[in-house]
Scaffold this motif. Structure first.
Motif, PDB file in Angstrom:
ATOM      1  N   MET A  21       0.839  -1.206   0.000  1.00 16.48           N
ATOM      2  CA  MET A  21       0.000   0.000   0.000  1.00 16.48           C
ATOM      3  C   MET A  21       0.873   1.254   0.000  1.00 16.48           C
ATOM      4  O   MET A  21       1.911   1.298   0.643  1.00 16.48           O
ATOM      5  N   ARG A  53       2.194   4.918   0.802  1.00 16.23           N
ATOM      6  CA  ARG A  53       2.279   5.570   2.103  1.00 16.23           C
ATOM      7  C   ARG A  53       1.184   6.622   2.290  1.00 16.23           C
ATOM      8  O   ARG A  53       0.595   6.737   3.356  1.00 16.23           O
ATOM      9  N   LEU A  65      -2.096   4.957   3.103  1.00 18.24           N
ATOM     10  CA  LEU A  65      -2.032   4.451   4.478  1.00 18.24           C
ATOM     11  C   LEU A  65      -2.256   5.572   5.472  1.00 18.24           C
ATOM     12  O   LEU A  65      -3.077   5.471   6.391  1.00 18.24           O
ATOM     13  N   GLU A  66      -1.552   6.688   5.220  1.00 19.30           N
ATOM     14  CA  GLU A  66      -1.676   7.823   6.140  1.00 19.30           C
ATOM     15  C   GLU A  66      -3.091   8.366   6.141  1.00 19.30           C
ATOM     16  O   GLU A  66      -3.629   8.727   7.183  1.00 19.30           O
ATOM     17  N   ILE A  93      -5.926   6.732   5.497  1.00 21.33           N
ATOM     18  CA  ILE A  93      -6.856   5.836   6.198  1.00 21.33           C
ATOM     19  C   ILE A  93      -6.660   5.931   7.701  1.00 21.33           C
ATOM     20  O   ILE A  93      -7.620   6.049   8.472  1.00 21.33           O
ATOM     21  N   VAL A  94      -5.379   5.914   8.127  1.00 22.44           N
ATOM     22  CA  VAL A  94      -5.112   6.029   9.561  1.00 22.44           C
ATOM     23  C   VAL A  94      -5.614   7.377  10.084  1.00 22.44           C
ATOM     24  O   VAL A  94      -6.202   7.466  11.160  1.00 22.44           O
ATOM     25  N   PHE A 126      -9.315   7.215  10.539  1.00 19.89           N
ATOM     26  CA  PHE A 126      -9.612   6.394  11.720  1.00 19.89           C
ATOM     27  C   PHE A 126      -9.385   7.178  13.009  1.00 19.89           C
ATOM     28  O   PHE A 126     -10.243   7.220  13.889  1.00 19.89           O
ATOM     29  N   VAL A 127      -8.217   7.830  13.103  1.00 18.92           N
ATOM     30  CA  VAL A 127      -7.892   8.571  14.323  1.00 18.92           C
ATOM     31  C   VAL A 127      -8.877   9.728  14.522  1.00 18.92           C
ATOM     32  O   VAL A 127      -9.346   9.980  15.632  1.00 18.92           O
ATOM     33  N   VAL A 147     -12.031   9.942  13.452  1.00 19.65           N
ATOM     34  CA  VAL A 147     -13.328   9.411  13.901  1.00 19.65           C
ATOM     35  C   VAL A 147     -13.254   9.035  15.376  1.00 19.65           C
ATOM     36  O   VAL A 147     -14.133   9.369  16.176  1.00 19.65           O
ATOM     37  N   GLY A 148     -12.147   8.375  15.744  1.00 18.63           N
ATOM     38  CA  GLY A 148     -11.981   7.968  17.135  1.00 18.63           C
ATOM     39  C   GLY A 148     -11.965   9.160  18.066  1.00 18.63           C
ATOM     40  O   GLY A 148     -12.637   9.165  19.105  1.00 18.63           O
ATOM     41  N   ILE A 149     -11.221  10.205  17.694  1.00 19.82           N
ATOM     42  CA  ILE A 149     -11.121  11.373  18.570  1.00 19.82           C
ATOM     43  C   ILE A 149     -12.458  12.102  18.648  1.00 19.82           C
ATOM     44  O   ILE A 149     -12.849  12.585  19.710  1.00 19.82           O
ATOM     45  N   CYS A 184     -15.393  10.704  18.477  1.00 20.60           N
ATOM     46  CA  CYS A 184     -16.228   9.918  19.391  1.00 20.60           C
ATOM     47  C   CYS A 184     -15.819  10.184  20.833  1.00 20.60           C
ATOM     48  O   CYS A 184     -16.658  10.344  21.723  1.00 20.60           O
ATOM     49  N   LEU A 185     -14.505  10.230  21.056  1.00 23.77           N
ATOM     50  CA  LEU A 185     -13.983  10.483  22.399  1.00 23.77           C
ATOM     51  C   LEU A 185     -14.425  11.854  22.890  1.00 23.77           C
ATOM     52  O   LEU A 185     -14.844  12.021  24.040  1.00 23.77           O
ATOM     53  N   TYR A 188     -17.070  13.532  21.861  1.00 29.94           N
ATOM     54  CA  TYR A 188     -18.516  13.490  22.107  1.00 29.94           C
ATOM     55  C   TYR A 188     -18.788  12.914  23.491  1.00 29.94           C
ATOM     56  O   TYR A 188     -19.563  13.471  24.268  1.00 29.94           O
ATOM     57  N   LEU A 189     -18.096  11.791  23.796  1.00 27.25           N
ATOM     58  CA  LEU A 189     -18.326  11.140  25.087  1.00 27.25           C
ATOM     59  C   LEU A 189     -17.934  12.047  26.232  1.00 27.25           C
ATOM     60  O   LEU A 189     -18.667  12.207  27.203  1.00 27.25           O
TER      61      LEU A 189
END
Lengths: 256, 149
Positions: free
Chosen positions: B1, B3, B6-7, B9-10, B13-14, B16-18, B20-21, B23-24
Motif C-alpha cells: 500500500m 504511504r 495508508l496515512e 486511512i489512519v 480512523f484517528v 473518527v476515534g477522537i 467519538c472520544l 462526544y463522550l
C-alpha cells in the motif's frame, strides 16, 4: 514416576518462570519504546492494522450490542414504567463496561491472533535471529510499534464502540419501541459523569497494553514448527481474553 | 500500500476515534474545557440529605447551574453547598434556595425562587434564605402517628 509433590513444585516453578519472563518482556519492551523509538511509519502501519482495519468489525458488534441493550433494557425497565431511563441504562453499561471489554475482545480476536502468528512465523523461520545477526534490535521493529499502536488504537476503537452502541440503542429504543427521544438523550446526559468516561478510557488503554503484550510475547517465544505457531496463537488469544476479563474486574474495583 | 493512502486511512480512523472520544467526554461527561463562564455562590442548609454534588440548580424549572460540592461546617453545624451558576444569571440577594425532589423517588435538585431585591449576589457570595430537604419518611411517620396539624 515422580511423586505428586515434586510435580506440583515443578509446575509452580515453571509458572513462576513464565510469569517472570512475561514481566521481563514487558519491561524491556517499554524500555525500548522510550530509549529507541522507531520510525513513525512502523507505528502508522500498526495503527492501520490494529485500528483502521478493525473498524468494521467494531462497528458491527457495537451496533448490535447497543441494539440488544436497547431491547433488553426496554423489556426490564417497562416493568417499572421507567422506559425513559433507557438512555442512561444503555450509555452507562456501554461506557463503563461493555465498550472497553468487547472492543478489547474483538481486537484480540482480529488483530492479536495475527500479531502472534506474524511474530511466531518470523521466529520459526529464523528471521528474528537474522535481524539480530545484522545488529538490528528485533524489539524495535516487531514489538514496540505494536504496543504503541495498540495503546493508541484500542481506546479510539472503544470510543467508537460506545458512540455506535448508543446510537444502536437509540435505533431500537426510540425508533422501534417508541421511547421518547428527548428522554433518551436527556437521561443519558444527566446520568453519565466524566468519571464514567474516564474510567472506560483508562480501562481500554490498559487492555491495549495487555493484548499487545501477551500476543507479542506468545509469538516471540513460539515453539517449533507450524504446530508451535498454532499453539502460540491459540494460547495468546485465550490468555489475553482471560487476562482482559480478570484485569477488568480488579481495575473496576479500584476505579469505582 | 502506498504511504499516502495508508496515512489517509489512519488519519480518518484517528479523526473518527477522537470525535467519538470528544462526544463522550464533552457532551456526556460534561468535561469543561473553558471554566470561565460560571461563578460560585454558597448556601447553608440545616439538612441536604440526598442532594449530591453535580445535581442541577434550577430557576423556574430551567437549569442554570450545578451543585459543585457539599461540605459540613463544624462551627455552625450546617451543610454548606457550593453552587456554580452560569455567568449570565443574576441572583437577587433575597433568593430562596430549597432542596426539592423530582417526583416521589426522583433525584434531589436545588430550586431557586427569585426574589424581588435590587441587590445582586456577587461571585463567592452567600444565599441567605434556604429551605432544607423535605424528609419524606418523617412526613409519612407524622401522618401515620397522627401528628399532622
Amino acid at each position: 514416576m515422580p511423586n505428586p509433590v515434586e510435580q506440583l513444585g515443578a509446575l509452580s516453578l515453571s509458572l513462576l518462570r513464565e510469569m517472570g519472563r512475561m514481566v521481563n518482556f514487558l519491561v524491556y519492551a517499554l524500555y525500548k519504546i522510550i530509549s529507541s523509538p522507531g520510525k513513525p511509519i512502523h507505528i502508522l502501519k500498526q495503527l492501520y492494522f490494529i485500528g483502521a482495519k478493525s473498524f468494521f468489525v467494531i462497528f458491527l458488534t457495537a451496533s448490535f450490542t447497543g441494539m440488544v441493550l436497547g431491547l433488553q433494557g426496554y423489556y426490564t425497565l417497562t416493568k417499572f414504567g421507567s422506559e425513559g431511563m433507557l438512555g442512561s441504562a444503555v450509555a452507562l453499561s456501554l461506557i463503563r463496561e461493555l465498550g472497553p471489554v468487547l472492543s478489547a475482545l474483538m481486537v484480540t480476536g482480529r488483530a492479536g491472533s495475527a500479531i502472534t502468528a506474524e511474530i511466531g512465523i518470523m521466529k520459526i523461520t529464523e528471521q528474528i535471529d537474522a535481524l539480530r545477526t545484522m545488529a538490528l534490535e528485533p524489539f524495535k521493529y516487531l514489538v514496540s510499534p505494536k504496543i504503541v499502536g495498540a495503546v493508541i488504537a484500542v481506546p479510539l476503537l472503544c470510543a467508537i464502540f460506545d458512540v455506535v452502541g448508543i446510537y444502536g440503542g437509540y435505533l431500537v429504543g426510540v425508533k422501534l419501541l417508541g421511547v421518547n427521544p428527548g428522554a433518551y438523550f436527556h437521561e443519558m446526559e444527566k446520568s453519565v459523569e466524566w468519571k464514567d468516561v474516564y474510567s472506560g478510557i483508562i480501562k481500554s488503554i490498559s487492555f491495549g497494553v495487555i493484548i499487545s503484550w501477551v500476543c507479542c510475547y506468545k509469538g516471540y517465544y513460539a515453539g517449533h514448527g507450524a504446530e508451535g505457531v498454532s499453539r502460540a496463537t491459540t494460547s495468546a488469544v485465550v490468555m489475553s481474553s482471560v487476562l482482559v476479563l480478570i484485569w477488568d474486574y480488579f481495575l473496576t474495583s479500584i476505579l469505582l | 500500500m502506498k504511504r499516502a493512502a495508508l496515512e489517509t486511512i489512519v488519519g480518518i480512523f484517528v479523526l473518527v476515534g477522537i470525535l467519538c472520544l470528544a462526544y463522550l467526554s464533552i457532551k456526556l461527561g460534561k468535561m469543561e474545557l473553558i471554566g470561565g463562564d460560571y461563578y460560585e455562590v454558597h448556601a447553608d442548609f440545616a439538612s441536604v440529605s440526598g442532594l449530591k454534588s453535580g445535581a442541577s440548580v434550577e430557576i423556574a424549572g430551567v437549569e442554570v447551574g450545578r451543585v459543585e460540592r457539599i461540605v459540613f461546617e463544624p462551627k455552625s453545624g450546617v451543610a454548606r453547598v457550593y453552587l456554580r451558576i452560569r455567568a449570565g444569571v443574576e441572583l437577587a440577594d433575597d433568593v430562596i434556595a430549597s432542596v426539592r425532589t423530582r417526583g416521589i423517588i426522583g433525584d434531589k435538585f436545588l430550586q431557586l425562587k427569585p426574589g424581588g431585591s435590587e441587590k445582586i449576589i456577587a461571585a463567592g457570595g452567600r444565599i441567605r434564605e434556604t429551605e432544607s430537604a423535605i424528609d419524606f419518611e418523617e412526613l409519612l411517620s407524622k401522618y401515620i402517628h397522627g401528628q399532622v396539624e
